[in-house]
Design a protein around this motif. Structure first.
Motif, short mmCIF file in Angstrom:
data_model
loop_
_atom_site.label_atom_id
_atom_site.label_comp_id
_atom_site.label_asym_id
_atom_site.label_seq_id
_atom_site.Cartn_x
_atom_site.Cartn_y
_atom_site.Cartn_z
N VAL A 115 46.60 61.63 44.33
CA VAL A 115 45.77 61.24 43.19
C VAL A 115 44.41 60.79 43.71
N ILE A 116 44.41 59.88 44.66
CA ILE A 116 43.19 59.49 45.37
C ILE A 116 43.50 59.61 46.85
N GLY A 117 43.13 60.74 47.40
CA GLY A 117 43.34 60.97 48.82
C GLY A 117 42.13 60.46 49.58
N THR A 118 42.36 59.92 50.73
CA THR A 118 41.25 59.45 51.54
C THR A 118 41.36 60.06 52.93
N GLU A 119 40.22 60.44 53.48
CA GLU A 119 40.23 60.97 54.83
C GLU A 119 40.81 59.90 55.76
N GLY A 120 41.75 60.30 56.57
CA GLY A 120 42.40 59.35 57.45
C GLY A 120 43.75 58.87 56.93
#
Length: 147
Positions: free
Chosen positions: A58-63
């Motif tokens: 849904v909210i992916g973040t790099e890392g």
């Protein structure tokens, strides 16, 4: 959702999500999973081979990512991962932002006597107090965080 049914009052905040989840065959449970920045969840396995896990970014973040049986899957907005929870897996969020996924548990598709045994096993698991209290704990968290 718990045992395929919406958990109120939380569900009323996500009508489109609940409508979509209501169309998923054999859905056992669904929740939003938030992993805070810097969090790590070490190697673990789930106890239940009768279900599969599904993660939707849904909210992916790099890392941030998930390692399943040695293979790495990054969490990205809209990416999905379906896997056997009894395989060794781990997760992390090495970013500065929270990572959010829609986490679902679906009944494994089987046939014949194996299907019947799995359905019986899943029904028996629902008498575990930890599983039975899950909706109430979700409502308690919702109230604590929103009031």
């Amino acid at each position: 959702m718990h045992l395929g049914r919406p958990v109120e009052p939380i569900a009323s905040h996500f009508p489109a999500t609940i409508a979509a989840l209501s169309q998923v065959p054999s859905l056992r449970s669904a929740l939003f999973s938030v992993m805070e920045a810097g969090a790590e969840l070490g190697d673990h396995v789930g106890p239940n081979a009768g279900v599969l896990r599904y993660h939707l970014g849904v909210i992916g973040t790099e890392g941030s990512g998930l390692r399943i049986d040695g293979e790495v899957y990054p969490y990205e907005d809209g990416s999905s991962i379906l896997f056997d929870d009894t395989v060794v897996h781990s997760g992390w969020n090495r970013s500065n932002n929270d990572r959010v996924t829609l986490f679902c548990e679906v009944l494994r598709t089987l046939t014949g006597a194996t299907e019947l045994m799995n359905r019986l096993t899943q029904a028996l698991l629902t008498v575990d107090p930890r599983y039975r209290r899950a909706p109430q704990r979700a409502v308690e968290w919702h109230r604590a965080l929103n009031h």
